[in-house]
Design an enzyme around this catalytic site. Structure first.
Site, PDB file in Angstrom:
ATOM      1  N   ARG A 109      39.419  -0.041  -2.540  1.00 23.15           N
ATOM      2  CA  ARG A 109      38.663  -1.270  -2.742  1.00 23.15           C
ATOM      3  C   ARG A 109      39.556  -2.471  -2.419  1.00 23.15           C
ATOM      4  NH1 ARG A 109      33.550  -3.276  -2.908  1.00 23.15           N
ATOM      5  NH2 ARG A 109      33.075  -4.462  -4.781  1.00 23.15           N
ATOM      6  N   THR A 383      26.690  -2.025   3.567  1.00 23.74           N
ATOM      7  CA  THR A 383      27.747  -1.089   3.300  1.00 23.74           C
ATOM      8  C   THR A 383      27.389   0.125   4.154  1.00 23.74           C
ATOM      9  OG1 THR A 383      28.013  -2.047   1.133  1.00 23.74           O
ATOM     10  CG2 THR A 383      28.699   0.244   1.337  1.00 23.74           C
ATOM     11  N   THR A 401      32.727  -0.591   3.028  1.00 24.71           N
ATOM     12  CA  THR A 401      31.925  -1.810   3.143  1.00 24.71           C
ATOM     13  C   THR A 401      32.723  -3.028   3.557  1.00 24.71           C
ATOM     14  OG1 THR A 401      30.334  -3.195   1.947  1.00 24.71           O
ATOM     15  CG2 THR A 401      32.233  -2.466   0.701  1.00 24.71           C
ATOM     16  N   ASP A 425      31.700 -10.025  -4.933  1.00 25.55           N
ATOM     17  CA  ASP A 425      31.386  -8.963  -5.903  1.00 25.55           C
ATOM     18  C   ASP A 425      32.051  -9.203  -7.262  1.00 25.55           C
ATOM     19  OD1 ASP A 425      29.504  -7.434  -4.680  1.00 25.55           O
ATOM     20  OD2 ASP A 425      30.872  -5.913  -3.919  1.00 25.55           O
ATOM     21  N   SER A 455      29.267  -1.296  -6.559  1.00 25.98           N
ATOM     22  CA  SER A 455      28.162  -0.372  -6.868  1.00 25.98           C
ATOM     23  C   SER A 455      28.311   0.950  -6.130  1.00 25.98           C
ATOM     24  CB  SER A 455      26.829  -0.993  -6.441  1.00 25.98           C
ATOM     25  OG  SER A 455      26.587  -2.150  -7.178  1.00 25.98           O
ATOM     26  N   GLY A 475      23.683  -0.229   0.099  1.00 25.05           N
ATOM     27  CA  GLY A 475      22.528  -0.866  -0.549  1.00 25.05           C
ATOM     28  C   GLY A 475      22.869  -1.749  -1.732  1.00 25.05           C
ATOM     29  N   GLY A 476      24.103  -2.267  -1.799  1.00 26.30           N
ATOM     30  CA  GLY A 476      24.443  -3.179  -2.902  1.00 26.30           C
ATOM     31  C   GLY A 476      24.138  -2.530  -4.239  1.00 26.30           C
TER      32      GLY A 476
HETATM   33  N1  GLY Z   1      29.827  -4.689  -1.717  1.00 24.49           N
HETATM   34  C1  GLY Z   1      28.922  -3.801  -2.288  1.00 24.49           C
HETATM   35  C2  GLY Z   1      29.514  -3.037  -3.421  1.00 24.49           C
HETATM   36  O1  GLY Z   1      30.676  -2.712  -3.396  1.00 24.49           O
HETATM   37  O2  GLY Z   1      28.841  -2.778  -4.364  1.00 24.49           O
END
Ligand code: GLY
Length: 571
Positions: A109, A383, A401, A425, A455, A475-476
């Protein structure tokens, strides 16, 4: 044995104009390809958002690569052929179950730069400036993808140069863009013009059209630096200098130290049983699925879902209420647990789940009335997810993403890749919804070096301790509910993977207090839910779910989502 089902093929005009050639000694024609939605095979399978990336993956397997080799090559290929979400300038998570029984959870991340601060997106009046958290230089977290790939490499078999070469060739020699890519690039022209300090090649004076060749020389050069110098080819030297120069031109805050100090983290996978037969393996925080998926699965475990059936009033009501309860916890408690204390054990414990389910009323819609509703921008959910499975029994599930489509819209001048806009985020101000309408608080506030809550929910399910499903989606905030629904559809409703992927999905995230449904959601069920007190809103596609299912006889079924150009390959 191999069976294939090809969706309505789009044959690109360029196929006629350009001669066929092989890239990186593997058999791919980058000018003629079409999505293939389902494959049944026995040796190995892959599925991703782009036909060329899936082709790269299966060819790497045929050359002796395992599921991780294929996944790495696909990630790199997606960074070239699917610039809206595939990336080296973003981040993500890898969940894997190796044939030797080891579970992996690799966290790559993005993290907040060291100069980031809690109120960096607030103006003098204290108002949130979403324009800055969602676009351009200041919206980018320190990218994690390349560090993630080199952590994955420990579990691969082939030399890295073989895995990256298809991506280099696709960038250097070009490929024909699809109709969807042309449409997306055209829609993003204004953003590209606004958020770049040097004109990126995505900007074109005439409209992009299907079959246009996209050649990305700068990106090819960056990929070669990574091939030759490893992760240092990205986090140090020329590429790092170009990123920091871009930041300086565009008033960003990322520094050489931020890049040099970035590390991917191998975490302990979240593993939990579901009923007596199933074991679910998913990603821990900062991926919120590591808390929400066990919560939701446990909340429905003793409920008569099988009897209710797929998308009946009763099953949707139950699943929506469970989603509401889980997402309310997400907003309050979840964040990077390296920085904040998150009561993960408690939130996923049976006593807590039983307590929470007392709020579920069999007859009536719940109500999330306490906090203002957020808003949702579905077109920004860019993503991407890929799955691989090989004949040895290795399973890999990766979600990666840039956050919004084409991320921050900022291409690193001279390096040819897009940077993410993942800073959005974080909870940039308590109670202010991010681009997915998700609200957050203290636990997900910005701090230097902290990772923003995600997410993304790459997931693997074992049945009787053997790989059974490899699942994930973009899909967020809808990611976690789509994975939840896909597992329930297959495990409880006995659906085929094809139906579980393609049937209409629904989503509730506590705030806004609305059930979002896709076109095709049964209208009689909609009416009944409205009578129970629900607000329902039809929206565009929810996610692009990819599934690989492994049958007891060893047959592998891979399915790519109908909602995009997603493609399954196998052999
Ligand atoms: N950017 C979308 C997520 O990581 O939830």
């Amino acid at each position: 044995m191999i069976q294939k089902t090809t969706s309505k093929a789009f044959v690109l005009l360029a196929a006629i104009i350009f001669p066929f050639f092989s890239i990186a000694q593997i058999n791919i024609n980058p000018y003629a390809y079409s999505p293939q939605k389902k494959v049944e095979c026995t040796k190995g399978a892959v599925v991703s958002a782009h036909p060329l990336a899936s082709k790269v993956g299966v060819e790497i397997m045929k050359k002796g690569g395992n599921a991780m080799d294929a996944a790495i090559a696909m990630q790199l290929a997606l960074a070239v052929v699917y610039p809206g979400a595939g990336n080296i300038g973003g981040g993500g998570f890898t969940v894997a179950r190796l044939a030797n029984g080891k579970n992996l959870a690799i966290d790559f991340r993005e993290k907040a730069p060291d100069n980031a601060s809690r109120n960096m997106y607030l103006n003098q009046k204290g108002d949130a400036q979403l324009e800055l958290s969602q676009n351009g230089h200041l919206s980018s977290g320190v990218p994690g993808t390349v560090a993630g790939i080199f952590t994955e490499l420990k579990y691969a078999r082939l030399p890295f140069r073989k895995l990256i070469q298809p991506a280099i060739d696709l960038a250097e020699d070009g490929f024909a863009i699809s109709e969807a890519e042309a449409r997306n690039l055209n829609a993003a022209q204004a953003s590209f013009k606004k958020y770049n300090t040097m004109t990126p090649l995505f900007i074109k004076s005439t409209a992009w059209k299907a079959g246009d060749t996209l050649i990305q020389k700068d990106l090819a050069k960056t990929l070669k630096l990574i091939r030759d110098d490893g992760a240092k080819g990205f986090y140090e030297g020329e590429t790092a200098d170009l990123i920091v120069a871009e930041m300086k031109r565009g008033n960003g805050i990322m520094t050489l130290d931020d890049l040099k100090n970035y590390t991917a983290k191998e975490r302990e996978a979240v593993v939990f049983p579901y009923k007596s037969d199933y074991t679910i393996i998913t990603m821990p925080l900062p991926a919120s699925g590591g808390v929400l998926l066990p919560q939701m699965m446990r909340m429905v475990e003793d409920q008569p879902l099988k009897r209710y059936g797929f998308e009946t009033k009763e099953s949707v009501h139950l699943m929506v209420e469970v989603e509401r309860l889980a997402y309310a916890d997400r907003a309050k408690f979840l964040g990077d647990k390296d920085f904040v204390k998150v009561p993960v054990k408690l939130l996923t414990s049976y006593p807590y789940i039983i307590q929470r389910m007392k709020l579920y009323d069999l007859e009536k819609a719940g109500n999330s009335k306490d906090i203002q509703a957020g808003h949702i921008l579905p077109e920004s959910e860019e993503t991407t997810h890929l799955n691989t499975y090989d004949k040895e029994g290795n399973a890999v599930s990766i979600t990666t993403t840039l956050n919004g489509e084409y991320g921050s819209s900022t291409v690193v001048g001279g390096a040819g890749f897009l940077l993410n806009n993942e800073m959005d985020d974080f909870s940039i101000k308590p109670g202010v919804p991010n681009m997915y309408g998700a609200v957050g608080g203290e636990a997900n506030a910005i701090a230097p070096g902290k990772r923003m809550l995600s997410s993304m929910t790459p997931t693997i399910v074992l049945k009787d301790n053997k790989p059974f499903l490899v699942v994930g989606t973009p899909g967020g905030t809808t990611i976690t509910t789509s994975v939840f629904q896909t597992l329930i559809d297959i495990i409880e409703f006995g659906m085929s993977p094809e139906d579980a992927v393609n049937k209409p999905k629904f989503h509730h995230q506590w705030l806004p207090d609305v059930i979002f449904v896709e076109k095709g959601f049964p209208s009689d069920v909609k009416e009944e839910l409205i009578k129970m007190g629900y607000k329902i809103m039809e929206r565009e596609a929810i996610g692009r779910t990819e599934v690989i299912q492994i049958m007891p006889d060893g047959k592998i079924i891979a399915v790519g989502d109908r909602r995009g150009e997603d493609t399954a390959e196998g052999y």
